[in-house]
Enzyme design. Structure first.
Site, PDB file in Angstrom:
ATOM      1  N   TYR A 157       0.812  -1.213   0.000  1.00  0.00           N
ATOM      2  CA  TYR A 157       0.000   0.000   0.000  1.00  0.00           C
ATOM      3  C   TYR A 157       0.850   1.270   0.000  1.00  0.00           C
ATOM      4  O   TYR A 157       0.304   2.366  -0.077  1.00  0.00           O
ATOM      5  CB  TYR A 157      -0.941  -0.005   1.200  1.00  0.00           C
ATOM      6  CG  TYR A 157      -2.063  -1.004   1.035  1.00  0.00           C
ATOM      7  CD1 TYR A 157      -3.327  -0.601   0.643  1.00  0.00           C
ATOM      8  CD2 TYR A 157      -1.849  -2.359   1.256  1.00  0.00           C
ATOM      9  CE1 TYR A 157      -4.354  -1.513   0.476  1.00  0.00           C
ATOM     10  CE2 TYR A 157      -2.851  -3.280   1.085  1.00  0.00           C
ATOM     11  CZ  TYR A 157      -4.109  -2.862   0.696  1.00  0.00           C
ATOM     12  OH  TYR A 157      -5.118  -3.770   0.515  1.00  0.00           O
ATOM     13  N   LYS A 227       2.505 -14.667   5.725  1.00  0.00           N
ATOM     14  CA  LYS A 227       2.840 -15.603   4.652  1.00  0.00           C
ATOM     15  C   LYS A 227       4.350 -15.783   4.614  1.00  0.00           C
ATOM     16  O   LYS A 227       5.004 -15.734   3.578  1.00  0.00           O
ATOM     17  CB  LYS A 227       2.315 -15.058   3.317  1.00  0.00           C
ATOM     18  CG  LYS A 227       2.300 -16.067   2.176  1.00  0.00           C
ATOM     19  CD  LYS A 227       1.359 -17.230   2.425  1.00  0.00           C
ATOM     20  CE  LYS A 227       1.381 -18.180   1.223  1.00  0.00           C
ATOM     21  NZ  LYS A 227       0.678 -19.452   1.510  1.00  0.00           N
ATOM     22  N   ASP A 280      -3.124 -18.384   4.504  1.00  0.00           N
ATOM     23  CA  ASP A 280      -4.132 -19.207   3.834  1.00  0.00           C
ATOM     24  C   ASP A 280      -4.760 -20.207   4.802  1.00  0.00           C
ATOM     25  O   ASP A 280      -5.979 -20.456   4.755  1.00  0.00           O
ATOM     26  CB  ASP A 280      -3.557 -19.907   2.604  1.00  0.00           C
ATOM     27  CG  ASP A 280      -2.215 -20.560   2.860  1.00  0.00           C
ATOM     28  OD1 ASP A 280      -1.586 -20.285   3.892  1.00  0.00           O
ATOM     29  OD2 ASP A 280      -1.778 -21.352   2.002  1.00  0.00           O
ATOM     30  N   ASP A 304      -6.477  -6.675   4.793  1.00  0.00           N
ATOM     31  CA  ASP A 304      -7.558  -6.277   3.899  1.00  0.00           C
ATOM     32  C   ASP A 304      -8.433  -7.484   3.580  1.00  0.00           C
ATOM     33  O   ASP A 304      -9.663  -7.440   3.691  1.00  0.00           O
ATOM     34  CB  ASP A 304      -6.945  -5.687   2.624  1.00  0.00           C
ATOM     35  CG  ASP A 304      -7.946  -4.845   1.842  1.00  0.00           C
ATOM     36  OD1 ASP A 304      -9.108  -4.738   2.270  1.00  0.00           O
ATOM     37  OD2 ASP A 304      -7.557  -4.281   0.806  1.00  0.00           O
TER      38      ASP A 304
END
Length: 439
Positions: A157, A227, A280, A304
């Site tokens: 971002y 992640k 995930d 998000d």
């Protein structure tokens, strides 16, 4: 809007707490699209809650400020986020805003992101819980009770990216392959490139805020979602730095036979589990076993996805609040988009804005008014006062023809009271005075 009193700005103390006068100035950005519908309703309902709680002893003094597409439409050369607006947000410390337009594929950068970065509002805080009566696509939405702390100023971002075919991409690819030994990309001529910065300081302050929240609110756990198995130095760094911070700043310790670390909560005596999970897997487990999660700390892009996915489990982003918080300064906001196709039609759901206002009231210490507002929202929803988005969502889940006034919940007939934006506000005000609405 309350205007009869002379307002004073909130001040940030050296310890990053805030001093709130009885009549604080609260900047309010109406927003684009449905902002024209939901923001005036929010102001009216909040004024009523504060008056019910404190009479004439306290009030919010709304300070309207401009931002968004409406600024550009009134002045094609104008800045959609005027410097004057940013200065007011900085000086008056605590603000609330409707949704702001962000053009896709061109135009100005996200104003939401710009505000967060300009004011260093590094924590996006999203409480996500189910309200009785609201139909959702999961069997046990009541098991979802999480607070997401999303890092707000780093990750992709930051907007460090260059388009396909640009000179910058060619230069960067040359540097990567020639100077850093990165293997050539498969399609270099048609590749756009973005850079993902993640700092230790940015990660630590976000994670510290999440852990302190867990301590203050008596929560059970803080899960670091990342992640790091793929992005070992950015997302993996976030996870590693989080554990190191928990040890250094909070005295977290390992426990034999369990993953993660444990912190003794000095206020309750109970322990808080600091753990981590790959993003995930978290998205899967939060759907299958949501009750095992409590406070979530994660990076910007993960946050998000996660906050919207969790909101879907409890009824959608139409009833999901949000806050962007720094060291004292805070901007509360509706978490949904501008929905220009329904703007001005009195059909938008104001609950995201109302619940964000409830967070604002708690943030400035107006707890009694926040309690009344929460009671009113819960009572209105539980008694079937629903805007069209909630009715459509219920029909999608339970079945029923468009326009039908009854949706069957389990074996119980549930009579709806379809309302528009203003009608929902009136219902919330009504149920502020009905304690039994809490169930």
């Amino acid at each position: 809007m309350t205007t009869q009193k002379l307002g004073q700005p909130i001040r940030v103390r050296p310890d990053q707490g805030i001093d709130v006068p009885p009549y604080p100035l609260i900047p309010v950005i109406e927003g684009d699209g449905v902002g024209i519908d939901i923001t005036p309703v929010m102001c009216k309902v909040v004024d009523d809650a504060v008056e019910k709680a404190y009479g004439e002893n306290r009030a919010l003094i709304w300070h309207p400020v401009e931002a968004g597409g409406r600024v550009r439409r009134s002045d094609p050369e104008g800045d959609p986020l005027p410097e004057k607006t940013l200065e007011i947000l900085k000086q008056e410390v605590v603000a609330i805003k409707g949704p702001l337009e962000t053009p896709v594929g061109g135009g100005w950068r996200s104003l939401n992101v710009t505000i967060r970065q300009a004011l260093d509002l590094y924590a996006c805080v999203r409480p996500i819980r189910h309200y009785p009566g609201v139909v959702t696509p999961v069997r046990h939405p009541e098991d979802v009770d999480m607070v997401v702390f999303r890092e707000n100023t780093e990750d992709i971002y930051t907007g460090i990216e260059w388009p396909m075919g640009s000179e910058e991409v060619a230069r960067l690819l040359g540097f990567l392959t020639q100077d850093l030994g990165v293997p050539p990309l498969r399609f270099p001529q048609s590749t756009a490139i973005g850079i993902k910065p993640v700092s230790r300081e940015g990660s630590e302050r976000l994670i510290e805020k999440a852990i302190r929240y867990a301590i203050d609110q008596g929560r059970r756990s803080v899960t670091l979602v990342h992640k790091g198995n793929i992005m070992k130095y950015t997302e993996g760094g976030f996870c590693r730095w989080g554990y190191e911070l928990a040890e250094a700043a909070f005295g977290a310790r390992k426990r034999e036979g369990s993953r993660g670390l444990w912190i003794a909560n000095p206020a309750t005596g109970r322990e808080i589990h600091i753990q981590d999970m790959i993003a995930d897997n978290f998205l899967q487990q939060s759907l299958l076993k949501p009750s095992q999660f409590d406070v979530i700390a994660t990076l910007n892009l993960n946050g998000d996805y996660i906050s919207d996915a969790l909101a879907a489990q409890v009824g959608g982003i139409g009833i999901a609040p949000g806050a962007n918080v720094g060291d004292g300064t805070a901007v509360f906001e509706a978490t949904h988009g501008t929905a220009p196709d329904i703007a001005g039609q009195d059909v938008a759901n104001p609950c995201s804005m109302l619940l964000s206002a409830e967070m604002l009231l708690r943030y400035i210490g107006f707890h009694e008014a926040a309690g009344l507002l929460a009671r009113g929202i819960r009572g209105a929803l539980a008694h079937g006062f629903w805007t069209p988005d909630l009715i459509r969502a219920a029909q999608d889940v339970r079945g029923g023809a468009p326009g039908e006034q009854t949706v069957t919940l389990a074996d119980t007939g549930f009579t709806l009271h379809p309302v528009g934006t203003r009608g929902m506000g009136e219902a919330v005000i009504l149920y502020m005075d009905v304690p039994e609405a809490l169930g």
